[in-house]
Scaffold this active site. Sequence first.
Site, short mmCIF file in Angstrom:
data_model
loop_
_atom_site.label_atom_id
_atom_site.label_comp_id
_atom_site.label_asym_id
_atom_site.label_seq_id
_atom_site.Cartn_x
_atom_site.Cartn_y
_atom_site.Cartn_z
N HIS A 470 0.77 -1.30 -0.19
CA HIS A 470 -0.32 0.30 0.01
C HIS A 470 1.01 1.45 -0.09
O HIS A 470 0.64 2.39 1.02
CB HIS A 470 -0.85 0.38 1.14
CG HIS A 470 -1.99 -0.94 1.03
ND1 HIS A 470 -2.92 -1.24 2.45
CD2 HIS A 470 -1.97 -2.00 0.80
CE1 HIS A 470 -3.10 -2.68 1.86
NE2 HIS A 470 -3.01 -2.65 1.07
N PRO A 471 1.52 1.35 -0.55
CA PRO A 471 2.52 2.55 -1.10
C PRO A 471 1.67 3.65 -1.50
O PRO A 471 0.58 3.66 -2.72
CB PRO A 471 3.54 2.17 -2.18
CG PRO A 471 2.75 1.87 -2.65
CD PRO A 471 2.44 0.52 -1.95
#
Length: 558
Positions: A470-471
């Site tokens: 989940h950057p």
Amino acid sequence: MANQEFDYVIIGAGSAGCVLADHLSADGKNTVCVLEYGGKDNSIFIQMPTALSIPMNSPKYDWGFYTEPEPGLNGRKIHQARGKVLGGSSSINGMVYVRGHGSDFDEWEQNGASGWGYRNCLPYFRRAEGCLYGGDEYRGVDGPLSTCNGNEMKNPLYRAFIEAGHKAGYLKTGDSNGYQQEGFGRMDMTVRDGVRCSTANAYLKPALLRNNLHVQTHALTTRILLEGKRAVGVEYRLGENVHQVKATKEVILSAGAIGSPHIMMLSGIGPGAHLKDMDITVHHDLPGVGENLQDHLEVWVQQACTQPITLASVMNPVSKLFIGARWFFSKTGLGATNHFESCAFIRSKPGIAYPDIQYHFLPAAMSYDGSSQETKQGFQVHVGHNKPKSRGRITLRSKDPAEKPRLFFNYLSHEDDREGFRACVRLSREIYAQSPFDPYRGEEIAPGKHIQSDDEIDNWVADTAETALHPSCACKMGNDPMAVVDAETKVHGMECLRIVDSSIMPTITNGNLNAPTIMIGEKAADIILGKQPLAPSNAPVYITPDVENTQRTGDPER
């Protein structure tokens, strides 16, 4: 490419880019070009939900990013899989549909993203969604993005997990994407009729029937073309050849949380001192580009199962063949699910207004990407602390566009994040100890009974935690000196240049990021086209009524 000039040029055919391509070309008047470095998504391993670990680990479909050595993870370099294919990461992800808590978006607004509060964002979540459960003031039914529960929790372990959480004193929730995120309940996935519902399938492919939309695959963007502070086009490589495409209205970066800041810096837009170090001409000194990088970590708390009902029973070649054949001919069975069919959102301690721990339950003991698995019968939770305070950055490795940037997330650098993961481990054990798991519970596989003290848990987390993929947040939206885009997604100090993807989130949301990234694309499309925004929603959100004293009580299930 016959026509080298378009109204809009979109860089990236990912979760947000496909949404924009559809909406911006919908009237048949605007000409739209989409540049995507990856290729087509017609692999059976992309379209079959159960095969999600294959494209996630394939160099053909994954950019293959790795972090720098992370001190908080004992110096490990972490694989950060990102989609390199039509649909972007929505074509290689786990298909989990989680919007986040309503307060996440109010937090965005408090951070300067005016008009991006929950009441403004909820209508765009609804517009995107085609929910198979039916619609209400939270869920949409007419949108292109299909959401469902896979095989409807037929494995008894899914319901054992929900009941165990309730037995431990936590809430149940009828819909974690509705009024009440907090609690134990079903998990939604983006699957339609047994097939992955990526943004390529939901948005892009139907739009490709229009003559005013062109998609160029295998196009590596090298830089944004500038005239002073105005974006006028994009330069890209196609094989050994360099091409340019002009934009008469706007250039829109939708290259993702890593790609967008990377391309910005390659184009001379970013922290001036760093660009000079890389021998790049500074066209616009914008210090926030690449900063504020955030991600979710998770660990796998695994338990042996005493009954042969887990996915270990079907991991042999013959069973896999039958699962694949059934899916191929009927799009049903175990091939039609991502296997994350129940979930939970809870608070790590009293005094917190809404959940900060997330659970994905899996009736197997294996890694998220399939790279490792226990051969014995087992089940697990993927659990993580969802509101991290640690912040990292993205920087250039060189000015060569083909060379990957440096990623440093600075995981677990904040004490609150380490404390959150201690709670993840201890609360997971407490849930497993409840009576609904009595018929199934064997020995603890991981962390193992010998891991008990704070230091032991900290070391185990540092040795084993992996990214939840989940950057986000490295080109944040806002109006402070480190903000990169304004509330209309326009790059500060530039003309005709926007960023529309998860990189513009001011703070990471409480859950998986594909759903809010699609919502960003939906809302930004109206802004770009100058349309009247959808009417704000007045639907309420559950927040615990007594945050000072209460951890596990509240409204009954809705």
